[in-house]
Design an enzyme around this catalytic site. Structure first.
Site, PDB file in Angstrom:
ATOM      1  CG  LEU A  43      52.640  60.525 120.113  1.00 49.91           C
ATOM      2  CD1 LEU A  43      53.526  61.620 120.689  1.00 49.91           C
ATOM      3  CD2 LEU A  43      53.475  59.362 119.612  1.00 49.91           C
ATOM      4  CG  ASP A  44      50.538  54.699 123.443  1.00 51.49           C
ATOM      5  OD1 ASP A  44      49.621  54.661 122.602  1.00 51.49           O
ATOM      6  OD2 ASP A  44      51.456  53.862 123.509  1.00 51.49           O
ATOM      7  CB  ILE A  45      47.941  58.584 128.165  1.00 50.01           C
ATOM      8  CG1 ILE A  45      47.688  59.735 129.135  1.00 50.01           C
ATOM      9  CG2 ILE A  45      48.339  57.301 128.901  1.00 50.01           C
ATOM     10  CD1 ILE A  45      46.487  59.506 130.047  1.00 50.01           C
TER      11      ILE A  45
END
Length: 239
Positions: free
Chosen positions: A108-110
């Site tokens: 997942l993205d930050i």
């Protein structure tokens, strides 16, 4: 969660597998009488130990050797990597033996929250992430602009993302409100959900992963908390 097996390991190798001790240090601990197996002190590093044995180091129980399958409720601000110079990683949230052996099955993205799966089982991880396995990922999405029925149609047949030469695989978009939707995809391209909406001229303002296949994020887990998967959850991913 332990994975009972008929296999066995040398005691020194077992100890090195479930702790941060080297094989050399493990042998010293064993010879010093610091290790018990099923309540019996063992001083021979070459003694074999079953993977479901109860092994104690100085009176403290050690986790059984075997693949680990973990769900984590990822907060914003953490990246899905083993280490990073600028940001905290999801492994920083975990209190596990040998955390460096774990990897994320579907990053997942930050700034994306929600379900993250971690494991040290490569085959299981591949089954989760491979588009050919059709392991659907479900996301709760909020956007800056109204989500149109045209977007729903486009997603159902696949869209072209910038710099990609092939359409995305067909996705399922359920409209929950003017700017709220649930999106199901079976791929994991770089920033895919954000880029899909970007291809429609819309901006994702909030993104949360709710489920991967039949594994649904446990609502009892607060952000940053994790637990081991149940046997049924592990088995729901066909390897």
């Amino acid at each position: 969660m332990s994975n009972v097996s008929n296999k066995s390991l040398r005691l020194d190798r077992y100890l090195a597998s479930v702790t941060d001790y080297s094989r050399s240090d493990a042998k010293k601990l064993i010879k010093a009488g610091e290790i018990t197996v099923d309540g019996v002190a063992i001083r021979d590093p070459g003694q074999t130990v079953a993977l479901d044995a109860v092994v104690n180091l100085s009176g403290h129980s050690l986790r059984t050797v075997g693949p680990r399958y973990i769900m984590l409720n990822k907060p914003q601000g953490y990246i899905c990597a083993a280490r990073d110079r600028r940001h905290q990683t999801v492994l920083d949230l975990m209190e596990e033996d040998n955390p460096e052996r774990l990897h994320v099955a579907g990053r997942l993205d930050i700034d994306t929250t929600g379900l993250v799966l971690l494991t040290d089982d490569g085959s299981w991880s591949h089954a989760v992430t491979s588009p050919q396995r059709k392991c659907w990922k479900s996301y709760y999405v909020e956007t800056a602009e109204v989500i149109t029925e045209q977007t729903q149609v486009h997603f159902s047949r696949g869209v072209f993302l910038k710099d990609d030469t092939a359409r995305t695989l067909p996705a399922e978009l359920e409209l929950l409100g003017e700017r709220v939707a649930r999106l199901k995809i079976c791929e994991g391209r770089y920033h895919q959900v954000k880029r899909m909406f970007g291809a429609e001229g819309n901006l994702v303002t909030s993104l949360h992963r709710e489920a991967i296949g039949e594994i649904v994020l446990d609502l009892d887990l607060a952000e940053g908390e994790y637990r081991y998967l149940t046997a049924a959850e592990v088995a729901s991913v066909q390897t």
